[in-house]
Scaffold this active site. Structure first.
Site, PDB file in Angstrom:
ATOM      1  N   GLY A  65       5.139 -30.453 -12.289  1.00 28.37           N
ATOM      2  CA  GLY A  65       4.758 -31.690 -12.971  1.00 28.37           C
ATOM      3  C   GLY A  65       5.668 -32.038 -14.124  1.00 28.37           C
ATOM      4  N   GLY A  94     -10.437 -54.787 -13.138  1.00 29.03           N
ATOM      5  CA  GLY A  94      -9.249 -55.512 -13.604  1.00 29.03           C
ATOM      6  C   GLY A  94      -8.690 -54.939 -14.894  1.00 29.03           C
ATOM      7  N   PRO A 100      11.416 -34.728 -26.274  1.00 35.12           N
ATOM      8  CG  PRO A 100      13.586 -33.914 -25.943  1.00 35.12           C
ATOM      9  CD  PRO A 100      12.175 -33.466 -26.220  1.00 35.12           C
ATOM     10  CB  VAL A 133     -17.845 -53.983 -17.403  1.00 33.96           C
ATOM     11  CG1 VAL A 133     -17.433 -52.574 -17.797  1.00 33.96           C
ATOM     12  CG2 VAL A 133     -19.247 -53.998 -16.818  1.00 33.96           C
ATOM     13  CE  LYS A 164       5.688 -41.713 -25.690  1.00 31.12           C
ATOM     14  NZ  LYS A 164       4.430 -41.613 -24.930  1.00 31.12           N
ATOM     15  CB  ILE A 181     -10.802 -48.181 -21.353  1.00 36.07           C
ATOM     16  CG1 ILE A 181     -11.261 -47.079 -22.294  1.00 36.07           C
ATOM     17  CG2 ILE A 181      -9.308 -48.068 -21.096  1.00 36.07           C
ATOM     18  CD1 ILE A 181     -11.591 -45.795 -21.621  1.00 36.07           C
ATOM     19  CB  ALA A 235      -6.299 -48.562 -12.856  1.00 35.90           C
ATOM     20  CB  VAL A 245     -19.275 -54.592  -7.998  1.00 36.32           C
ATOM     21  CG1 VAL A 245     -19.728 -53.682  -6.868  1.00 36.32           C
ATOM     22  CG2 VAL A 245     -18.104 -55.464  -7.569  1.00 36.32           C
TER      23      VAL A 245
HETATM   24  C1  FAD Z   1      -8.704 -42.443 -25.884  1.00 36.31           C
HETATM   25  C2  FAD Z   1      -7.805 -42.799 -24.748  1.00 36.31           C
HETATM   26  C3  FAD Z   1      -6.443 -42.924 -24.975  1.00 36.31           C
HETATM   27  C4  FAD Z   1      -5.589 -43.227 -23.917  1.00 36.31           C
HETATM   28  N1  FAD Z   1      -4.243 -43.280 -24.136  1.00 36.31           N
HETATM   29  C5  FAD Z   1      -3.411 -43.460 -23.086  1.00 36.31           C
HETATM   30  C6  FAD Z   1      -2.005 -43.508 -23.261  1.00 36.31           C
HETATM   31  O1  FAD Z   1      -1.481 -43.404 -24.364  1.00 36.31           O
HETATM   32  N2  FAD Z   1      -1.236 -43.679 -22.158  1.00 36.31           N
HETATM   33  C7  FAD Z   1      -1.759 -43.819 -20.911  1.00 36.31           C
HETATM   34  O2  FAD Z   1      -1.014 -43.948 -19.945  1.00 36.31           O
HETATM   35  N3  FAD Z   1      -3.089 -43.841 -20.750  1.00 36.31           N
HETATM   36  C8  FAD Z   1      -3.921 -43.660 -21.776  1.00 36.31           C
HETATM   37  N4  FAD Z   1      -5.262 -43.680 -21.568  1.00 36.31           N
HETATM   38  C9  FAD Z   1      -5.775 -43.990 -20.237  1.00 36.31           C
HETATM   39  C10 FAD Z   1      -5.695 -45.489 -19.977  1.00 36.31           C
HETATM   40  O3  FAD Z   1      -6.403 -46.183 -20.971  1.00 36.31           O
HETATM   41  C11 FAD Z   1      -6.244 -45.830 -18.615  1.00 36.31           C
HETATM   42  O4  FAD Z   1      -5.728 -44.968 -17.647  1.00 36.31           O
HETATM   43  C12 FAD Z   1      -5.866 -47.238 -18.212  1.00 36.31           C
HETATM   44  O5  FAD Z   1      -6.228 -48.151 -19.220  1.00 36.31           O
HETATM   45  C13 FAD Z   1      -6.502 -47.627 -16.924  1.00 36.31           C
HETATM   46  O6  FAD Z   1      -7.871 -47.780 -17.063  1.00 36.31           O
HETATM   47  P1  FAD Z   1      -8.676 -48.331 -15.819  1.00 36.31           P
HETATM   48  O7  FAD Z   1      -8.076 -49.610 -15.406  1.00 36.31           O
HETATM   49  O8  FAD Z   1      -8.811 -47.249 -14.834  1.00 36.31           O
HETATM   50  O9  FAD Z   1     -10.137 -48.580 -16.410  1.00 36.31           O
HETATM   51  P2  FAD Z   1     -10.695 -49.716 -17.393  1.00 36.31           P
HETATM   52  O10 FAD Z   1      -9.694 -50.219 -18.358  1.00 36.31           O
HETATM   53  O11 FAD Z   1     -11.964 -49.154 -17.956  1.00 36.31           O
HETATM   54  O12 FAD Z   1     -11.045 -50.920 -16.432  1.00 36.31           O
HETATM   55  C14 FAD Z   1     -12.200 -50.924 -15.631  1.00 36.31           C
HETATM   56  C15 FAD Z   1     -12.332 -52.283 -14.978  1.00 36.31           C
HETATM   57  O13 FAD Z   1     -13.419 -52.211 -14.064  1.00 36.31           O
HETATM   58  C16 FAD Z   1     -14.225 -53.347 -14.236  1.00 36.31           C
HETATM   59  N5  FAD Z   1     -15.596 -53.033 -13.863  1.00 36.31           N
HETATM   60  C17 FAD Z   1     -16.362 -52.026 -14.335  1.00 36.31           C
HETATM   61  N6  FAD Z   1     -17.593 -52.110 -13.790  1.00 36.31           N
HETATM   62  C18 FAD Z   1     -17.556 -53.174 -12.929  1.00 36.31           C
HETATM   63  C19 FAD Z   1     -18.516 -53.778 -12.068  1.00 36.31           C
HETATM   64  N7  FAD Z   1     -19.761 -53.309 -12.007  1.00 36.31           N
HETATM   65  N8  FAD Z   1     -18.147 -54.841 -11.334  1.00 36.31           N
HETATM   66  C20 FAD Z   1     -16.885 -55.342 -11.391  1.00 36.31           C
HETATM   67  N9  FAD Z   1     -15.954 -54.814 -12.218  1.00 36.31           N
HETATM   68  C21 FAD Z   1     -16.296 -53.753 -12.963  1.00 36.31           C
HETATM   69  C22 FAD Z   1     -14.124 -53.711 -15.714  1.00 36.31           C
HETATM   70  O14 FAD Z   1     -14.475 -55.070 -15.947  1.00 36.31           O
HETATM   71  C23 FAD Z   1     -12.639 -53.427 -15.940  1.00 36.31           C
HETATM   72  O15 FAD Z   1     -11.899 -54.568 -15.579  1.00 36.31           O
HETATM   73  C24 FAD Z   1      -6.129 -43.425 -22.621  1.00 36.31           C
HETATM   74  C25 FAD Z   1      -7.493 -43.323 -22.405  1.00 36.31           C
HETATM   75  C26 FAD Z   1      -8.337 -43.004 -23.453  1.00 36.31           C
HETATM   76  C27 FAD Z   1      -9.806 -42.866 -23.192  1.00 36.31           C
END
Ligand code: FAD
Length: 535
Positions: A463, A34, A120, A64, A100, A67, A37, A207
């Site tokens: 791209g 959640g 830009p 968990v 932005k 991020i 993504a 999970v």
């Molecule tokens: C330093 C940094 C800077 C960034 N800056 C940008 C930016 O400026 N612009 C941009 O577009 N992107 C950026 N990103 C990327 C962006 O943060 C991610 O692409 C975005 O937040 C999506 O993350 P996610 O949902 O894939 O993962 P996460 O936010 O990690 O979510 C994972 C989810 O999975 C769940 N989960 C994990 N394990 C389990 C389990 N066992 N059972 C059930 N649920 C589980 C967690 O509870 C959580 O809800 C950045 C990333 C980093 C590392």
């Protein structure tokens, strides 16, 4: 020759018909995760599938956290909200969001006159200055002493410099395509609420593992709470954990570590200034770069660095010094990043979206774009009822090509740096692990040949659009040294910088102060499409 490039970053609400039956055998979808993504994917799939009777359930671990970073976007995010019929006036205030106009790159080049440049976002007004920009850049690559710094040619740069919002008065119908900055946690919460309102089911559970069918597809996921949850399609949005795509299906991972060295980050907030900027600033530091992202209530800052070249403590100290926070009692967050992509984003009955499918470091804030594309392109296949092996292959090729195109653009920032102060920057400049496409593109540039045609036709530099490639190469000062430049011919010097300045300055006056615009966000007036022509 005229090359017309159409930018239409939007998926219009009508573009995905929701009539007709769901694809055979698809009655239930389970999304694990959640974060941004998970919720973006839930909303995109909900629009296509819930009206056809497919149940979508999102599972999220109570233990968990997400991020919690990822606060800048490309202009494509506007298309995401448009396609869901969600107005800026609704979501932006809920997420402390700002506009932005692009990204300033500070300190990446040591070439005199090129210490900083702005990448830009495109604008319809760029049609009036693009030709001059490309002309001057090509003349300068060939040794003519003409102005070719990108900051002189684009309206978005002016808006960022003057802290104006990319929302012109109604009487000035020139759309500036823009991205956003936002609080990542609040955006997740906003999307969560929207998805529930649109029929997505939510279950808080952790999970532990998945069980497979004899054919190797995912049959069910099992939770710490003791449940077995089956579905026809599983979407892995579990972040870097890759619970399904990696841990259950063991999909091979293609690392980009030899192209892109950064694998860690440290993040810290700082207070907002009196006037809210409308740009991200990316400043080169000793072993990476620092982002500065303005929200309405604070700046998000972070240092993306390579752990091969410096420790987490060193990075935190350097970031604190950079921000003037050496003695401040503000907690820092340290993060690890896995850079690369899975080989198959759609493997059997599992689709990986978000950090589970891969990540290219956040220099151009492209991760949310990958999420949007991964889910939206997948819906195209669903719409065609096309879920067979050939569809898997073609989907994976598209996603892989997309990852690689963006990677090459990001690599170019490092490859063209001229810093000599640390081993990190020297290693980046001498790194020859470049894709063949990127080698060809850089070769053409160095030989003084135009890259607009091969990039415009997406033969090279995939791209990113042509002007982005010119902006990065010119912005980094990849030209003959100043001492080797000659006086331009009359043809080379045929464009007047004073006229361009005048045009941009007069145009910029039609855009309101950014902070004021954020206080009065109105529902969108115009259709979200933008045409830009290059010569
Ligand atoms: C330093 C940094 C800077 C960034 N800056 C940008 C930016 O400026 N612009 C941009 O577009 N992107 C950026 N990103 C990327 C962006 O943060 C991610 O692409 C975005 O937040 C999506 O993350 P996610 O949902 O894939 O993962 P996460 O936010 O990690 O979510 C994972 C989810 O999975 C769940 N989960 C994990 N394990 C389990 C389990 N066992 N059972 C059930 N649920 C589980 C967690 O509870 C959580 O809800 C950045 C990333 C980093 C590392």
């Amino acid at each position: 020759m005229t090359t017309a490039t159409l930018f239409n970053y939007s998926y219009s609400p009508e573009s995905a018909p929701t009539s007709g039956p769901a694809p055979a055998g698809l009655r239930s979808v389970v999304i694990v995760g959640g974060g941004t993504a998970g919720w973006m994917t839930a909303l995109i799939l909900a629009r296509a599938l819930i009206p056809r009777g497919v149940a979508i359930t999102l599972l999220e671990s109570p233990s968990v956290p997400t991020i919690g970073v990822g606060e800048g976007s490309t202009p494509w995010l506007r298309g995401f909200f448009d396609s869901l019929g969600i107005e800026e006036s609704e979501w932006m205030p809920s997420c402390h969001a700002t506009y932005k106009c692009g990204i300033t790159f500070d300190g990446w080049s040591t070439k005199p006159g090129f210490a900083s440049y702005f990448h830009p976002f495109a604008s319809m007004l760029d049609n009036l200055t693009m030709k001059q920009f490309v002309h001057n850049v090509e003349a300068r690559v060939n040794g003519a002493n003409v102005e070719a710094h990108p900051n002189r040619f684009f309206i978005a740069t002016r808006l960022a410099e003057q802290r104006r919002a990319p929302k012109a008065r109604e009487s000035f119908p020139f759309d500036v395509w823009h991205g956003y900055h936002f609080d990542a946690v609040l955006l997740g919460q906003f999307l969560h609420k929207k998805a529930l309102a649109r029929g997505v089911r939510y279950q808080s559970c952790h999970v532990t593992h998945a069980t497979l069918t004899p054919e190797g597809a995912i049959e069910a996921v099992h939770t710490r709470e003791g449940e077995r949850i089956a579905a026809d399609l599983f979407v892995d949005c579990s972040g870097f954990a890759g619970l399904l795509i990696d841990k259950a299906l063991h999909t091979p991972f293609v690392s980009f570590a030899e192209n892109l060295f950064n694998d860690a980050a440290v993040a810290l907030p700082t207070p907002m200034e009196a006037r809210i900027p409308c740009e991200t600033v990316s400043t080169a530091l000793k072993n990476g770069w620092a982002w500065k992202i303005p929200l309405t209530n604070r700046f998000g800052n972070g240092y993306v660095y390579s752990s091969q070249f410096c420790s987490g403590d060193e990075a935190e100290r350097e970031l604190r010094a950079h921000l003037g926070l050496l003695d401040a009692d503000v907690a820092a967050r340290h993060l690890k990043m896995r850079i690369g992509r899975v080989s198959e984003h759609w493997n059997k009955n599992c689709l990986a979206v978000g950090l589970s499918q891969g990540f290219i470091e956040p220099l151009e804030a492209t991760a949310l774009l990958f999420i949007q594309q991964a889910a939206t392109i997948f819906v195209e296949y669903l719409e065609r009822g096309d879920l067979g092996e050939a569809a898997h292959k073609s989907y994976n090729e598209r996603m892989n090509g997309h990852f690689e195109g963006i990677r090459d653009y990001i690599v170019t920032h490092y490859k063209t740096n001229t810093r000599k102060d640390t081993e990190y920057w020297r290693a980046n400049a001498t790194n020859m692990r470049l894709s063949d496409d990127l080698k060809k593109l850089l070769g053409l540039w160095m030989a003084g040949q135009s890259i607009s045609q091969p990039v415009g036709q997406q033969l090279l530099g995939k791209g990113y659009p042509v002007f982005s490639w010119y902006a990065i190469m010119a912005g980094m000062g990849i030209f003959p040294d100043a001492k080797d430049l000659r006086a331009p011919t009359t043809r080379e010097a045929r464009f007047s910088l004073a006229e361009i300045d005048n045009l941009l300055e007069r145009s910029a006056a039609n855009y309101p102060e950014h902070g004021a615009a954020l206080g009065h966000i109105e529902p969108r007036r115009t259709e979200p499409s933008l045409q830009i022509y290059f010569w």
